[in-house]
Design a protein around this motif. Structure first.
Motif, mmCIF file in Angstrom:
data_model
loop_
_atom_site.group_PDB
_atom_site.id
_atom_site.type_symbol
_atom_site.label_atom_id
_atom_site.label_comp_id
_atom_site.label_asym_id
_atom_site.label_seq_id
_atom_site.Cartn_x
_atom_site.Cartn_y
_atom_site.Cartn_z
ATOM 1 N N LYS A 245 -4.343 4.101 5.123
ATOM 2 C CA LYS A 245 -2.932 4.116 5.509
ATOM 3 C C LYS A 245 -2.071 3.986 4.256
ATOM 4 O O LYS A 245 -1.490 2.937 3.975
ATOM 5 C CB LYS A 245 -2.642 2.987 6.489
ATOM 6 C CG LYS A 245 -3.527 3.018 7.734
ATOM 7 C CD LYS A 245 -3.288 1.814 8.615
ATOM 8 C CE LYS A 245 -4.265 1.789 9.778
ATOM 9 N NZ LYS A 245 -4.058 0.595 10.640
ATOM 10 N N LYS A 246 -2.026 5.044 3.487
ATOM 11 C CA LYS A 246 -1.295 5.039 2.225
ATOM 12 C C LYS A 246 -0.164 6.066 2.302
ATOM 13 O O LYS A 246 -0.389 7.229 2.635
ATOM 14 C CB LYS A 246 -2.224 5.369 1.058
ATOM 15 C CG LYS A 246 -1.539 5.349 -0.299
ATOM 16 C CD LYS A 246 -2.485 5.784 -1.402
ATOM 17 C CE LYS A 246 -3.619 4.795 -1.564
ATOM 18 N NZ LYS A 246 -4.492 5.164 -2.718
ATOM 19 N N VAL A 247 1.056 5.623 1.978
ATOM 20 C CA VAL A 247 2.230 6.502 1.964
ATOM 21 C C VAL A 247 2.611 6.736 0.506
ATOM 22 O O VAL A 247 3.005 5.801 -0.196
ATOM 23 C CB VAL A 247 3.408 5.875 2.741
ATOM 24 C CG1 VAL A 247 4.617 6.806 2.714
ATOM 25 C CG2 VAL A 247 2.999 5.570 4.168
ATOM 26 N N GLU A 248 2.494 7.981 0.057
ATOM 27 C CA GLU A 248 2.709 8.305 -1.351
ATOM 28 C C GLU A 248 4.074 8.918 -1.619
ATOM 29 O O GLU A 248 4.349 9.300 -2.748
ATOM 30 C CB GLU A 248 1.604 9.259 -1.826
ATOM 31 C CG GLU A 248 0.217 8.637 -1.759
ATOM 32 C CD GLU A 248 -0.855 9.557 -2.296
ATOM 33 O OE1 GLU A 248 -0.563 10.762 -2.496
ATOM 34 O OE2 GLU A 248 -1.991 9.093 -2.523
ATOM 35 N N GLU A 249 4.931 9.020 -0.609
ATOM 36 C CA GLU A 249 6.275 9.567 -0.799
ATOM 37 C C GLU A 249 7.318 8.476 -0.609
ATOM 38 O O GLU A 249 7.063 7.439 0.009
ATOM 39 C CB GLU A 249 6.538 10.711 0.188
ATOM 40 C CG GLU A 249 6.355 10.318 1.640
ATOM 41 C CD GLU A 249 6.494 11.508 2.558
ATOM 42 O OE1 GLU A 249 7.613 12.070 2.616
ATOM 43 O OE2 GLU A 249 5.497 11.881 3.220
ATOM 44 N N ASP B 136 -1.295 -2.962 7.794
ATOM 45 C CA ASP B 136 -2.238 -2.453 6.789
ATOM 46 C C ASP B 136 -1.782 -1.186 6.082
ATOM 47 O O ASP B 136 -2.603 -0.487 5.481
ATOM 48 C CB ASP B 136 -3.618 -2.216 7.424
ATOM 49 C CG ASP B 136 -4.189 -3.483 8.044
ATOM 50 O OD1 ASP B 136 -4.008 -4.560 7.442
ATOM 51 O OD2 ASP B 136 -4.797 -3.391 9.126
ATOM 52 N N PHE B 137 -0.498 -0.885 6.104
ATOM 53 C CA PHE B 137 0.008 0.244 5.333
ATOM 54 C C PHE B 137 0.284 -0.197 3.901
ATOM 55 O O PHE B 137 0.651 -1.349 3.639
ATOM 56 C CB PHE B 137 1.300 0.793 5.953
ATOM 57 C CG PHE B 137 1.078 1.888 6.953
ATOM 58 C CD1 PHE B 137 1.071 3.218 6.552
ATOM 59 C CD2 PHE B 137 0.875 1.591 8.287
ATOM 60 C CE1 PHE B 137 0.866 4.234 7.474
ATOM 61 C CE2 PHE B 137 0.671 2.598 9.216
ATOM 62 C CZ PHE B 137 0.665 3.931 8.812
ATOM 63 N N TRP C 180 0.324 7.737 11.989
ATOM 64 C CA TRP C 180 -0.610 7.560 10.882
ATOM 65 C C TRP C 180 -1.411 6.265 10.981
ATOM 66 O O TRP C 180 -2.355 6.054 10.216
ATOM 67 C CB TRP C 180 0.133 7.569 9.549
ATOM 68 C CG TRP C 180 0.760 8.887 9.201
ATOM 69 C CD1 TRP C 180 0.487 10.099 9.768
ATOM 70 C CD2 TRP C 180 1.768 9.111 8.217
ATOM 71 N NE1 TRP C 180 1.271 11.074 9.197
ATOM 72 C CE2 TRP C 180 2.069 10.506 8.230
ATOM 73 C CE3 TRP C 180 2.464 8.306 7.324
ATOM 74 C CZ2 TRP C 180 3.023 11.083 7.396
ATOM 75 C CZ3 TRP C 180 3.404 8.874 6.486
ATOM 76 C CH2 TRP C 180 3.684 10.241 6.518
ATOM 77 N N SER C 181 -1.043 5.386 11.884
ATOM 78 C CA SER C 181 -1.689 4.071 11.953
ATOM 79 C C SER C 181 -3.146 4.158 12.381
ATOM 80 O O SER C 181 -3.896 3.184 12.236
ATOM 81 C CB SER C 181 -0.930 3.164 12.918
ATOM 82 O OG SER C 181 -0.939 3.712 14.226
#
Length: 343
Positions: free
Chosen positions: A81-85, A98-99, A75-76
């Motif tokens: 780079k947004k993790v919603e889980e 930058d996540f 995903w980088s």
């Protein structure tokens, strides 16, 4: 008849605000003690402890995944780079640059983040290496923590054993048995020689307790350089402690407290306004001020066997420094280099 009805209505309106008190007088529903939620303790690590209990009670610790490193690496390349889980990872989690994480991150081992990462909350059973320009929005907990330069730490940061700041940072609440800030140095502890200072002979003394050696002084007070004070001081004004002094007790002032260089204070320092301390000091008691706390470089706060707490609305600390215990800035805390000037 109308006059009587009007009078009754007015009387009822006057008694209406007293109705709750009258009902309580009859029923007495407020005689038992207040209930206390045992989940709300005074521990700085309460959020991490409750989160771990949540994971255990829902069997989520048996659902840890080992694919998170490969997923984050793939995903980088994304623009966002947004993790919603929720992240539930096995040992050895590495987070690329930058996540941002909308939910909690849990790792059964060590966690290492690269630059520009934003974490909501993080619980690492191992160590945490936080990269430069990282942000923690709510809380983080780990065994050891290495905080990169220019970190922004909201909420609570708790290390079970040791926390190290590589450089400048901003914070609200940090806690560890040992908090190292900046490069290591050899502390220069105040050693004297000292001149005796008889607190019983102070002018404008309004109270003296011989049993605990405590004196209350009206107005401002200045303690000369290289002085030893054996007892406790309460000053109704501004208190200035000269360079090289040794205070074998606690000090409290309704005004500001100013501490010089190479001063040792065994007890607490409490001010209704602000506490400022210059360099090379040994402060072994809690520090509490309503407005502002400033501590200069190469100071040691607390000890490994006797951790302390520092609390104020705003706190500024100069690198390098070593703290044992908790530093709690209710509004804003800052760790800055030696060249930073006292505001």
């Amino acid at each position: 008849m109308m006059v009587l009805l009007f009078a009754v209505i007015v009387l009822l309106l006057m008694l209406l605000p007293l109705l709750p008190a009258l009902l309580e007088l009859i029923r007495k529903t407020d005689v038992t003690s207040l209930g206390i939620n045992r989940l709300h303790t005074g521990s700085s690590n309460v959020f991490a402890e409750n989160y771990r209990k949540y994971l255990e009670s829902h069997g989520l610790l048996d659902q840890l995944q080992n694919y998170w490193n490969s997923r984050l690496a793939s995903w980088s390349v994304l623009l966002e780079k947004k993790v919603e889980e929720e992240v539930l990872s096995t040992a050895g989690l590495v987070i690329p640059s930058d996540f941002s994480f909308i939910k909690e991150v849990y790792c059964a081992g060590d966690v290492e983040t690269h630059g520009g990462v934003i974490l909501r909350s993080l619980l690492a059973e191992g160590d945490l290496i936080l990269g430069e320009h990282n942000s923690v929005v709510r809380w983080a907990s780990a065994r050891h923590m290495l905080i990169g330069r220019n970190a922004t730490l909201f909420g609570r940061m708790v290390a079970a054993q040791e926390m190290t700041f590589a450089g400048p940072a901003s914070f609200q609440r940090i806690q560890a048995p040992v908090i190292r800030m900046g490069l290591s140095w050899r502390p220069v502890m105040p050693m004297g020689p000292y001149r005796e200072f008889d607190i019983t002979a102070l002018e404008h003394t309004v109270f003296f307790n011989d049993d605990i050696q405590r004196v209350v002084v009206e107005g401002n007070l200045t303690i000369p350089d290289d002085t030893v004070i054996r007892g406790h001081l309460v000053v109704h004004g501004t208190l200035k402690i000269g360079h090289g002094c040794y205070i074998q007790g606690s000090i409290k002032a309704s005004g500001n407290i100013h501490i010089g260089n190479a001063v040792a204070v065994e007890g607490a320092m409490v001010s209704d306004m602000s506490v400022s301390c210059l360099n090379d000091c040994l402060l072994l008691g809690p520090i509490v001020a309503e407005r502002f706390v400033y501590v200069g470089s190469r100071c040691v706060l607390g000890s490994l066997h006797s951790p302390i707490s520092v609390s104020s609305s705003s706190i500024r600390l100069k690198l390098p420094m070593q703290v044992h215990g908790t530093v709690w800035a209710r509004t804003r805390g800052a760790i800055r280099h030696e060249r930073a000037q006292l505001a």
